[in-house]
Scaffold this motif. Sequence first.
Motif, PDB file in Angstrom:
ATOM      1  N   PHE A  71      41.779  59.312 -26.545  1.00 39.66           N
ATOM      2  CA  PHE A  71      42.806  59.469 -27.583  1.00 39.66           C
ATOM      3  C   PHE A  71      44.074  58.775 -27.110  1.00 39.66           C
ATOM      4  N   ASP A  72      44.630  57.897 -27.923  1.00 38.61           N
ATOM      5  CA  ASP A  72      45.837  57.163 -27.559  1.00 38.61           C
ATOM      6  C   ASP A  72      47.079  57.853 -28.102  1.00 38.61           C
ATOM      7  N   ASP A  73      48.159  57.765 -27.332  1.00 40.03           N
ATOM      8  CA  ASP A  73      49.536  58.030 -27.758  1.00 40.03           C
ATOM      9  C   ASP A  73      50.105  59.385 -27.350  1.00 40.03           C
ATOM     10  N   GLY A  74      49.276  60.365 -26.993  1.00 42.34           N
ATOM     11  CA  GLY A  74      49.815  61.621 -26.457  1.00 42.34           C
ATOM     12  C   GLY A  74      50.680  62.417 -27.414  1.00 42.34           C
ATOM     13  N   SER A 198      47.624  56.685 -18.356  1.00 40.50           N
ATOM     14  CA  SER A 198      48.921  56.135 -18.753  1.00 40.50           C
ATOM     15  C   SER A 198      48.776  55.157 -19.917  1.00 40.50           C
ATOM     16  N   HIS A 199      49.767  55.218 -20.795  1.00 42.13           N
ATOM     17  CA  HIS A 199      49.814  54.316 -21.960  1.00 42.13           C
ATOM     18  C   HIS A 199      51.180  53.611 -21.959  1.00 42.13           C
ATOM     19  N   THR A 200      51.689  53.318 -20.735  1.00 36.23           N
ATOM     20  CA  THR A 200      53.028  52.766 -20.440  1.00 36.23           C
ATOM     21  C   THR A 200      54.105  53.852 -20.558  1.00 36.23           C
ATOM     22  N   SER A 202      56.978  53.635 -22.476  1.00 36.56           N
ATOM     23  CA  SER A 202      57.588  53.797 -23.804  1.00 36.56           C
ATOM     24  C   SER A 202      56.852  53.076 -24.934  1.00 36.56           C
ATOM     25  N   HIS A 203      55.602  52.627 -24.656  1.00 34.92           N
ATOM     26  CA  HIS A 203      54.767  51.998 -25.684  1.00 34.92           C
ATOM     27  C   HIS A 203      55.329  50.678 -26.242  1.00 34.92           C
ATOM     28  N   PRO A 204      55.836  49.797 -25.384  1.00 31.71           N
ATOM     29  CA  PRO A 204      56.221  48.469 -25.889  1.00 31.71           C
ATOM     30  C   PRO A 204      54.965  47.598 -26.030  1.00 31.71           C
ATOM     31  N   PRO A 239      49.194  49.375 -24.872  1.00 27.92           N
ATOM     32  CA  PRO A 239      49.671  49.662 -26.239  1.00 27.92           C
ATOM     33  C   PRO A 239      49.237  48.571 -27.204  1.00 27.92           C
ATOM     34  N   ASN A 240      48.707  49.000 -28.333  1.00 25.09           N
ATOM     35  CA  ASN A 240      48.255  48.049 -29.358  1.00 25.09           C
ATOM     36  C   ASN A 240      47.097  47.184 -28.842  1.00 25.09           C
ATOM     37  N   GLY A 241      46.638  47.457 -27.636  1.00 24.80           N
ATOM     38  CA  GLY A 241      45.586  46.637 -27.036  1.00 24.80           C
ATOM     39  C   GLY A 241      46.071  45.310 -26.488  1.00 24.80           C
TER      40      GLY A 241
END
Length: 296
Positions: A71-74, A198-200, A202-204, A239-241
């Motif tokens: 699941f992405d984004d938390g 981790s998904h970075t 701040s999701h840039p 993020p966004n792949g």
Amino acid sequence: MWSGSALRRARAVRQPRILMYHGIADSEVSAQLFGWQLECLANEFELLPLDRLVDRLARRSTTGHEVAITFDDGVVNHFCTVYPLLRTHRACATFFVCPGLIESGRWIWNMELRLRLRLLSATERQALATAEGCAGADVETLIGWAKQLPLPRREAFEDVVRQQTQNFDPAPAEVERNAPMSWDQLKALDTAVVTIGSHTVSHPILTTLDEAGRRAEIGTSRALLQSRLGRDVDLFCYPNGDNDAGTAAIARDTYRAAVTTQAGFAGADSDLARIPRIPAGESAALFLRRLHRPTA
Ligand SMILES: [Zn+2]
């Protein structure tokens, strides 16, 4: 009956799979559909944590029946809706989260931007698009355009939209779906059920950042999560792949494995810094088709 035979056909394609979800809600994958999907996977495949699948990929010892759920984004939805369903169905998943957003409580920028842009009339959006130099004025075109902007320019655009949407007052369901989980929620997740990746910070969109910015987003997010949670964080999700050779090289140096949004099996020949996933699909039929052919 039909789903049983479709599942068996998919199972005959012996390829490990990583399923990609974003949220469980009636407007995307419903709770009922997700529960059914978990039962299907438990019956016909081996549902396992992503880190165990990565072990097998690294050793080239997969059976081809593995499925890992991500699941992405938390977001709060993952704590309130997804986690109880995982427990009920005795399943497990990896949640990819952004520690900078958990810290600040801010939404992922494009999720907030989408809801704010929807508040504007078509005429207002057209004026905005013309003033900013975006070729189209519908919400998704504006978001796609903003994703390609250098970070300072994108933040300036977000400020303009914030100024124009001071009536932004999201409903509780929108907050559940878009606001980040808190540290307390994250810590309350049973580590036998949920692995945190981790998904970075701040999701840039990483490919719009310079080298130092990429290193900070990829490396600092790991350090932040490890210090807050007190455990190793070995998995990463772009993020966004979006990734390129430079970004993947940093991810490779920092994590055991990283996943993309490219649709595909997690084959034995996968680059561990760029493992494809399968978008779960908003219907039973699409779910079954994609288990068989990820790009369907
Ligand atoms: Zn994301």
